[in-house]
Structures are given as structure tokens and as C-alpha cells.
Motif scaffolding. Structure first.
Motif, PDB file in Angstrom:
ATOM      1  N   PRO A  55      28.663  46.942  38.823  1.00 32.68           N
ATOM      2  CA  PRO A  55      29.389  47.687  37.838  1.00 32.68           C
ATOM      3  C   PRO A  55      29.376  47.584  36.286  1.00 32.68           C
ATOM      4  N   LEU A  56      28.717  47.067  35.985  1.00 34.23           N
ATOM      5  CA  LEU A  56      28.387  46.803  34.323  1.00 34.23           C
ATOM      6  C   LEU A  56      28.195  48.111  34.201  1.00 34.23           C
ATOM      7  N   PHE A  57      28.706  48.223  32.535  1.00 34.77           N
ATOM      8  CA  PHE A  57      28.083  49.776  32.197  1.00 34.77           C
ATOM      9  C   PHE A  57      28.286  51.077  32.613  1.00 34.77           C
ATOM     10  N   ARG A  58      29.691  50.851  32.952  1.00 33.87           N
ATOM     11  CA  ARG A  58      29.856  51.844  34.248  1.00 33.87           C
ATOM     12  C   ARG A  58      30.888  52.961  33.620  1.00 33.87           C
TER      13      ARG A  58
ATOM     14  N   ARG B  50      31.846  41.035  29.056  1.00 33.56           N
ATOM     15  CA  ARG B  50      31.972  39.836  30.958  1.00 33.56           C
ATOM     16  C   ARG B  50      30.596  39.747  31.471  1.00 33.56           C
ATOM     17  N   MET B  51      29.294  40.754  30.685  1.00 35.50           N
ATOM     18  CA  MET B  51      27.919  40.406  31.308  1.00 35.50           C
ATOM     19  C   MET B  51      27.626  38.406  31.589  1.00 35.50           C
ATOM     20  N   ALA B  52      28.441  38.058  30.035  1.00 35.24           N
ATOM     21  CA  ALA B  52      28.019  36.976  29.162  1.00 35.24           C
ATOM     22  C   ALA B  52      28.812  35.938  29.921  1.00 35.24           C
ATOM     23  N   ASP B  53      30.448  36.291  30.097  1.00 37.98           N
ATOM     24  CA  ASP B  53      30.961  35.663  31.107  1.00 37.98           C
ATOM     25  C   ASP B  53      30.693  35.147  32.462  1.00 37.98           C
TER      26      ASP B  53
ATOM     27  N   VAL C  57      21.295  43.186  25.351  1.00 37.73           N
ATOM     28  CA  VAL C  57      21.680  42.330  26.712  1.00 37.73           C
ATOM     29  C   VAL C  57      20.357  41.826  26.781  1.00 37.73           C
ATOM     30  N   GLY C  58      19.479  41.665  25.924  1.00 42.72           N
ATOM     31  CA  GLY C  58      18.870  40.335  25.411  1.00 42.72           C
ATOM     32  C   GLY C  58      18.955  38.917  25.513  1.00 42.72           C
ATOM     33  N   PRO C  59      20.073  39.456  24.812  1.00 38.52           N
ATOM     34  CA  PRO C  59      20.247  38.159  23.775  1.00 38.52           C
ATOM     35  C   PRO C  59      21.279  37.672  24.173  1.00 38.52           C
ATOM     36  N   ILE C  60      22.047  38.102  25.267  1.00 40.46           N
ATOM     37  CA  ILE C  60      23.513  36.871  26.315  1.00 40.46           C
ATOM     38  C   ILE C  60      22.260  36.567  27.546  1.00 40.46           C
TER      39      ILE C  60
ATOM     40  N   PRO D 289      27.685  29.488  25.625  1.00 41.54           N
ATOM     41  CA  PRO D 289      28.121  30.660  25.746  1.00 41.54           C
ATOM     42  C   PRO D 289      28.181  31.768  24.869  1.00 41.54           C
ATOM     43  N   ALA D 290      28.409  32.872  24.801  1.00 38.23           N
ATOM     44  CA  ALA D 290      28.199  34.080  24.010  1.00 38.23           C
ATOM     45  C   ALA D 290      29.856  33.955  22.953  1.00 38.23           C
ATOM     46  N   SER D 291      29.918  33.741  22.424  1.00 37.51           N
ATOM     47  CA  SER D 291      31.515  34.067  21.487  1.00 37.51           C
ATOM     48  C   SER D 291      31.828  35.309  21.882  1.00 37.51           C
ATOM     49  N   ASP D 292      32.696  36.016  21.546  1.00 35.26           N
ATOM     50  CA  ASP D 292      33.369  36.820  21.270  1.00 35.26           C
ATOM     51  C   ASP D 292      32.317  38.026  19.492  1.00 35.26           C
ATOM     52  N   GLY D 293      32.640  36.627  18.526  1.00 36.62           N
ATOM     53  CA  GLY D 293      32.019  36.980  17.213  1.00 36.62           C
ATOM     54  C   GLY D 293      30.148  37.887  18.039  1.00 36.62           C
ATOM     55  N   PHE D 294      29.849  36.846  18.645  1.00 36.15           N
ATOM     56  CA  PHE D 294      28.068  36.761  18.741  1.00 36.15           C
ATOM     57  C   PHE D 294      27.760  38.272  19.581  1.00 36.15           C
ATOM     58  N   VAL D 295      29.139  38.792  20.361  1.00 40.55           N
ATOM     59  CA  VAL D 295      29.065  39.953  21.184  1.00 40.55           C
ATOM     60  C   VAL D 295      28.911  41.008  20.410  1.00 40.55           C
ATOM     61  N   GLY D 296      30.252  40.888  19.049  1.00 42.87           N
ATOM     62  CA  GLY D 296      30.836  41.679  17.873  1.00 42.87           C
ATOM     63  C   GLY D 296      29.236  42.104  16.924  1.00 42.87           C
ATOM     64  N   ARG D 297      28.779  40.559  16.751  1.00 38.93           N
ATOM     65  CA  ARG D 297      27.376  41.646  16.312  1.00 38.93           C
ATOM     66  C   ARG D 297      26.607  41.914  16.604  1.00 38.93           C
ATOM     67  N   LEU D 298      26.292  41.744  17.991  1.00 39.97           N
ATOM     68  CA  LEU D 298      25.062  42.344  18.721  1.00 39.97           C
ATOM     69  C   LEU D 298      25.760  43.920  19.137  1.00 39.97           C
ATOM     70  N   VAL D 299      27.257  44.347  18.870  1.00 39.80           N
ATOM     71  CA  VAL D 299      27.167  46.183  19.165  1.00 39.80           C
ATOM     72  C   VAL D 299      27.335  46.500  17.855  1.00 39.80           C
TER      73      VAL D 299
END
Length: 172
Positions: A54-57, A73-76, A142-145, A155-165
Motif C-alpha cells: 500500500p505504501l508510496f502508491r 505512515r511507514m514510520a507509524d 526509507v533507511g533512516p525510518i 518514533p520518527a517525528s514529523d520534523g525528522f520525516v520532513g528533513r528526510l524528504v
């Protein structure tokens, strides 16, 4: 039993695919499920086989918030200890079992292709300036998550996810 496992996977996620839940959903005894799949990773692998990842579709513009939602979603999911444990077990099993390795390769290829398609869409729309290899994109995002969830057990915070992107290029 496989249909029940896939239904649980699609409806409730990885942690719902247990011997007990599959037996309940399929209307069979738990011993019957164990007889076919002695280990939880075997049961989950069977459920995942043929199930759509389901992810990244279906990426959508703007891509950056879409990509953040997918990674969130993946991190959660990986923040659930049972899901992280199964994911690591599946990865470990791929080191010594050709069937597990094949299925893992398929999943990795699918994720890599989907992330690459989303990034190409962002570049074509002028939303992103980037020049990163497709396999590197997946590893960078994906690797860092996976590391945060499995190795640091945090947990992967929203800030962490944003920095990855943001690490894949310059977003506009």
C-alpha cells in the motif's frame, strides 16, 4: 486462511496477521494455522505474497506533502513493536532463504520504483530540483525510518520525516 490473512493485512496492517487472528477470521483452529505456517514470519510472508504493497502508491502533486504522508505512515507502522519485529525477521530470513529473498527483492523494487516515479513527477512539475539515483532515493528516505524504529526503538517525528524528504534535493 491465506484470504483471511490478506484481509487482516489490508484492513488492519502487519501486526494484525497473527496465528490467532487468522484462525478466527478463517473459522479454523489455531493448530491448523500453525500446521501450515509454524513461524509467524512464514504466515506473514504468505499473506504478503500477492498482496498489493500500500505504501508510496499513486503519487500526487504537490509531491512533497504526499511523500511526507507516505513516510509518516511507514514510520507509524514501524513504531508498533510487533511490526518492527516482523519486518526485521523477514529481512533476516531473506539472508538465508531464497524465497524470502525473492519476495524482499520484489518489495524493495516496488518501493524504489514508486519513490522514483514520485520524484520524477516532482521534478517534471518544477517542484523539485534533484539528481539522485533511484536506489539511493529509497535508501535515503526509507533507511533512516527503519533505523529509527528498529535500532533506536524510537518514533520518527514529523520534523525528522520532513528533513528526510528535504535531503533528496531542493524543493520549491
Amino acid at each position: 486462511m491465506v484470504a483471511a490473512a490478506r484481509q487482516l493485512l489490508a484492513g488492519e496492517g502487519l501486526d494484525a496477521v497473527t496465528h490467532r487472528r487468522v484462525a478466527q477470521e478463517a473459522g479454523v483452529g489455531r493448530a491448523t494455522v500453525y500446521r501450515h505456517w509454524p513461524r509467524a514470519d512464514q504466515l506473514l510472508l504468505e499473506a504478503m505474497g500477492g498482496a498489493e504493497l500500500p505504501l508510496f502508491r499513486d503519487p500526487e502533486l504537490p509531491v512533497r506533502p504526499w511523500l511526507c504522508r507516505q513516510l509518516r505512515r511507514m514510520a507509524d507502522e514501524l513504531a508498533i513493536p510487533a511490526v518492527a519485529a516482523v519486518s526485521l525477521t523477514l529481512a533476516q530470513s531473506a539472508l538465508s532463504d531464497a524465497e524470502f529473498a525473492h519476495r524482499q527483492d520484489e518489495s524493495v523494487r516496488t518501493i524504489t520504483e514508486r519513490i522514483h516515479a514520485a520524484v520524477r513527477m516532482a521534478v517534471a512539475a518544477g517542484e523539485l530540483e534533484a539528481d539522485v539515483e533511484p536506489s539511493d532515493l529509497a535508501a535515503m528516505l526509507v533507511g533512516p525510518i527503519v533505523y529509527r524504529a528498529a535500532m533506536q526503538r524510537g518514533p520518527a517525528s514529523d520534523g525528522f520525516v520532513g528533513r528526510l524528504v528535504d535531503s533528496v534535493g531542493t524543493w520549491r
